[in-house]
Write an enzyme that holds these catalytic residues in place. Sequence first.
Site, short mmCIF file in Angstrom:
data_model
loop_
_atom_site.label_atom_id
_atom_site.label_comp_id
_atom_site.label_asym_id
_atom_site.label_seq_id
_atom_site.Cartn_x
_atom_site.Cartn_y
_atom_site.Cartn_z
CE LYS A 18 9.19 -21.79 20.77
NZ LYS A 18 9.55 -21.42 19.38
CG MET A 34 12.43 -30.54 25.11
SD MET A 34 11.46 -29.74 26.39
CE MET A 34 11.99 -28.05 26.23
NE ARG A 61 16.05 -18.01 21.81
CZ ARG A 61 16.08 -19.26 21.40
NH1 ARG A 61 15.36 -20.18 22.01
NH2 ARG A 61 16.83 -19.62 20.38
CB CYS A 109 41.63 -21.12 50.82
SG CYS A 109 41.99 -22.40 52.02
#
Lengths: 876, 876
Positions: free
Chosen positions: B22, B103, B336, B830
């Site tokens: 940001k 957050m 963004r 594999c």
Amino acid sequence: MAKYVYLFQEGNKDMRELLGGKGANLAEMTNLGLPIPSGFTVTTEACQKYYRDHSELSKEMEEEILKNLHILEEKTGKIFGDAQNPLLVSVRSGSRASMPGMMDTVLNLGLNDEVVNKLIKTKEKERFIYDSYRRLIMMYANVVKGYPKEKFERFLDEYKTKTKKATDLDLNAEDWCQITADFKKIYKEITNEEFPMNPTVQLLEAIKAVFRSWNNERAIYYRKMNNIPEDWGTAVNVQEMVYGNLNEQSGTGVAFSRNPSTGENELYGEYLMNAQGEDVVAGVRTPQPISSLEQSMPNIYQEFKKIAKMLEEHYKDMQDMEFTIENGKLYILQTRNGKRTALSAIKIAVDLVKEGLITKEEALLRVEPNQINDLLHPTFKKESIENTPCIANGLAASPGAASGHIYFHAHDLIAASKKGEKAILVRLETSPEDIEGMHYAEGILTIRGGMTSHAAVVARGMGRTCICGCNDLLIDEAKKTLITKDGMILKEGDTISLDGSTGKVYKDILPTEEVNISGDFEMFMKWADEIRNLKIRANAETIQDAKMAMKYGAEGIGLCRTEHMFFAKERILPFRKMILSNTLEERKSSLKEILEFQEKDFEQLFLVTSPNPIVIRYLDPPLHEFLPKTTLEIQELAKEIHVTEEEITKRIADLKEINPMMGHRGCRLAITYPEIAQMQTIAIIKAAAKMIKQNVPLSPEIMIPLVGDEKEFSYVKAIIDTTAKEVMQKENIKIEYKVGTMIEVPRATILADEIAKSAEFFSFGTNDLTQMTYGFSRDDASKFLNSYYDKKIFLQDPFTRIDEKGVGKLMEIAIHQAHKVNKTLELGVCGEQGGEPNSIQFFQKIGIQYVSCSPYRVPIARLAAAQAAICEKKNK
Amino acid sequence: MAKYVYLFQEGNKDMRELLGGKGANLAEMTNLGLPIPSGFTVTTEACQKYYRDHSELSKEMEEEILKNLHILEEKTGKIFGDAQNPLLVSVRSGSRASMPGMMDTVLNLGLNDEVVNKLIKTKEKERFIYDSYRRLIMMYANVVKGYPKEKFERFLDEYKTKTKKATDLDLNAEDWCQITADFKKIYKEITNEEFPMNPTVQLLEAIKAVFRSWNNERAIYYRKMNNIPEDWGTAVNVQEMVYGNLNEQSGTGVAFSRNPSTGENELYGEYLMNAQGEDVVAGVRTPQPISSLEQSMPNIYQEFKKIAKMLEEHYKDMQDMEFTIENGKLYILQTRNGKRTALSAIKIAVDLVKEGLITKEEALLRVEPNQINDLLHPTFKKESIENTPCIANGLAASPGAASGHIYFHAHDLIAASKKGEKAILVRLETSPEDIEGMHYAEGILTIRGGMTSHAAVVARGMGRTCICGCNDLLIDEAKKTLITKDGMILKEGDTISLDGSTGKVYKDILPTEEVNISGDFEMFMKWADEIRNLKIRANAETIQDAKMAMKYGAEGIGLCRTEHMFFAKERILPFRKMILSNTLEERKSSLKEILEFQEKDFEQLFLVTSPNPIVIRYLDPPLHEFLPKTTLEIQELAKEIHVTEEEITKRIADLKEINPMMGHRGCRLAITYPEIAQMQTIAIIKAAAKMIKQNVPLSPEIMIPLVGDEKEFSYVKAIIDTTAKEVMQKENIKIEYKVGTMIEVPRATILADEIAKSAEFFSFGTNDLTQMTYGFSRDDASKFLNSYYDKKIFLQDPFTRIDEKGVGKLMEIAIHQAHKVNKTLELGVCGEQGGEPNSIQFFQKIGIQYVSCSPYRVPIARLAAAQAAICEKKNK
């Protein structure tokens, strides 16, 4: 062009790879000028070629054999197949390693109708000649053609019954003549062809048969047991016949230059007059001790004694010799380094050093480390032997104290032994077919046969307790009973005890006690300790084991498995409570109870091992191993710790793992339950503090198991260091301790450079490292490993002996990586291979500083380490 | 001295590590001259230092922040805390990687009683100012002091009830004044201190709180899910407030420069007038589509559209922007690279190439390979959708077809999902607390919220199907019911289906079908194929899977697990008979039955994959896996194969293994039962012969599993070659086939030079190799791996992504060793990591030639391989 045949005079004792042991020694003795019947050896390389050529003798090889046969004819002045003056020969196997009785022999080759008819000049010899001829026919049918001897033997028995003659000795020349004719008929009946009258055919076929016998079942089993490679092959010895059964001036015997049981420096052996060699080894008739030959044939005795001494000095080792007396003349048929008990091996080695014949280093190389095992096995308690009447007396053929259930047939014994039963093999006499059963037996008891009978020789080689020739007892192998002189009947499954050092047989299982190390053994081990540079520690956690380890010469404890301390009845309870805790608080309270036990344990261990190091491994196995298994146990536990059965059952189900070996164990436990590692640290440091305050020096090494990542190690190390610091502050003392890890996960070997940065020692856990490197678990591998051995995919058990190429390579990588970052890292091995001599040699080579093994194996490891040091010096 | 604070004009877009995403973009946009409210960024390094300093801001850092605050004051002409002309700021998190909503944020900092009192000059603004102040108090209590918002919210609800006002909008200035006063009381009540009137204290405390929010539970979970390192930390942006809720000329919105769901090149987004940004993201009110802004505020719309285009061209990628209109002026608050669905990601990448903005290589790097997964998931069958009435309509927020049981709370859903249930999360609106539940859900249905609501954004990021704003439905989260317009009641556990492409909700579980690959996707994958050099094969054994694999672009089958062919009902019987056989003959007869099935299977597989290679792995799992588990099954089997139950039970017990992972399996089966390998060889060669006769080219590669020793390999290879030769002779045909092995046991890597001598290919079985290298089994490791993640001992699941240092190192050793003796050895992987992008990068690096993964992952692997090739080129 390769040379496939050597006359005896062309060889020597150092050519055993090519000529086999028997051939090389016959050559050596020939060149020493000893009385050896002439002959030649077809080499082991010939045998290998025979197998490469799809079990055919090549034209060239045949010609080479016949060429040497002609030389033999010239030397002896006799002609093979000649009716006037026939050369008769024996054909015997002889490989690089001694494999007594495992392969085949054909005697009396060169006899046929024509030769026999001419030979019968005197009535005196007639009986002997027919007997020899009928033996050839039977042996040939059996060894060359591959048919069992039974039909012949049954016919002989019936003939005796019919003619009312009790033993072979009662049969006269006419009888043998008749029997020979009938044997030829039987031969035709079973083989569908006539017995071959052409001696050359007889000889070549017999040689091929002996080559083939390298791959009979007994031989394969013996090789596997003794780690003898499949591809060595056997040599074949063709030798002029001499006859111990010619007359009363003839005989045959076997003798050792020293006592193979005790090591005493005395001629030791037995002989039979008027008998062939096979009769002594087979144990059919009980022979006379060699000492009695001194009276009956003093010249022969003195001559033999002189030869024995000479051979011993020449070979610088105790000799095992076969001899034949033909009409008053002594012939030596074989000599080799004699098999001996551990007791005897050590006494002889020490004595030879004292006599100046060999050096200490040579003496140390003379004793097979694994044999020492036998010396450490318990003996019967003195008082119990003194107070128990023995039920029979036999020959003390191989020492030791063996108790167990009796079995009369090898297969019954093997089955019982596989179920975990301790078993004693009881036989009239043993034969090579019994070899596997003897391996599984605790001890062997035979009714017939002497000190050099098959049973005695093999038992000594295997380190099994053995009593031979115990004719106090009456055996019925069919009914599976044994009757004592007092008329007591012992049946299959009954228990007896054998004292191999006295020859006494007891009823029931007698209590045993530990042996003492002293005398020659002590001196011998001192020599080993002087020479080795690998340290030997022991795996031990109980005080008893730790004490025994120290007594056996351990230089500390290399693996103290703390979880073993929790299995005792009064300790398992708080441990189970801990596992069943739902909260950290509950868990901590149970751990507090455990702490008290651990602390006391460590105090005692420090005391016993002081000032030597103790490597203490933190809790390792998955927790479910500690929980009850049966409903009853669950009920009991529920009552004891006031938890419902359901809760316990649920927790057991929660903890169940699909692959416990690869589950929640090792340092993974300390990471999920740090409080366990804390408790263990407190116990160690508190115990150490107490001991140091009492002036007991000590050196604890804390080992974090199953580390695969540096962060695992650091996480647990931080717990240890923090906890230790707290305890030390409280106790106001500074304690030196190391923190290291077990290297047992392949990833740890690859990332050893990261782990070694903060670790103070590595101890290779070769058990788990082997399992994970191969990707099979020891418990489950038994299902396919036998196929692997049968198909020669594996030549050895990778759990017993280190896999140098695979697991060993990973160890080397780990050491190389670790040394880059930590030059002072201590390096040990604590897997079971730590006590295996070949593995010890490898560990020495890659820079391991100590091995740790079970207390019983400590002396073995000490000797193996000495041998490794000697070999390393030699190779430098 | 380190610089911890950057004014926006000091940064740029390439500084995201330091300034966070940001912050870096705010700086970039500031320098581009866009309308950005002024501010500064406290760096991620400051955050790291904060944690190092035991959660304290250092004196120096405080001073640096305040110095920059002064510059901000000068720039804006406003003073922080000044009652006349106050500067108000927001404090927002911003880490290197986007972690939307994870957050914390604090708005309106700088308000206090004095400021507020002065500001209330006009009645018009009074209401707005009190509202802002009370929000600050609540946010501060919540974010800075750590108390839940509940008490405040409950008070607000009660106040409205008491005053009989339905919504916040009905509350007037006096109400808010009163509420603000009460909020301050509540603040004191719960925090035990007064709300701080000092703006500097407010600011510094808010910055610390945002630093702390890096470690809240949601953020940790999100990082773990997205492999974001713990130690990055977050930057903090301090920015002048602008108000979208100032008046009716104000508003706020979120928009994408292209459609994030479909990739269409159109401005796509939503806004709310008179609202704060949080109101849009939280989905509380359903916003207007951005297109309607064109009518209501044409100038603003045009300005925004221009900016969006400019930003897209500048960043060369689709942008996700936040904007605010304050009193008729546009501000950009964030830009963004936009999260997008896989469909959209590919369309945008392809379009940007077409538009000349980026190269094909850049386009290939733009799409996260794992995202492609979403494109391949099935859609509902057309006919079933057409014939089923939908029960509700919502916004098509994230495409896909999801069916499952409905749950109203994340924790209920997680519990159900862990039991294996497919579940749909139904919420009024989602919030960051629901993140884990959304991860476990098949699909998400919300009643409120728009296309850019929390639910929509997160669901698209996760690739979960999502329908938003479905206000046709009435939800009662407490009662756990959903009521449709028709009055139908759905309860917890009932099943529904969501079509994320149409926004339609259906009752029950609808049948699905495979998607078709075409258009942009096809072109995109073609680019990938042109660039990559790693071949992609698939793990498949059924015809269906093989067909799907080929459709998805597999270049053959890299792992055909033959045992999977035996589990079908009609095949398991002869297989079980085979296992229960007592003799070789019985076993062979059962194998004959199996042979027929196998042969047909291989014919079909050859046909489907022709002319590509098929790697056929011989029987691998331990035999007990095939036997019945329950008593009932045992009874049935006993009847079917005419064997007693006891016998079966006994055999099951015999076959039981303690550690089946390390047991009798892999090539060990072929060694103990060569007839199984024979049968499998006959089946392959006969099937191949038939196909070749029909002109179907093919290329079988026979793979021997679990080899740890060259002799194991040679033994089984000999069986294969001998059998194949016989069949080919019989069929009078020559078939080219390879014989190779799976490298999955650590020992095989160490001894690769021996094995590679006779092997034609190696295929690394990274699943087992990982298990054995770490020494833990996948099944059991779950018990402790969470502890390992929590304690940061492991940062990733070693089974998902190759452990480069450990397992990878062993692979490198193996390749190095093998190449010494065999330069043409084919090398593949594999294990499941064969389809994991990071692992593919590693495999490319160490010289692997192909990877094999599940059919669904083939396109992912193709893209990952292309990315690996591009990165390799870059690094050269």
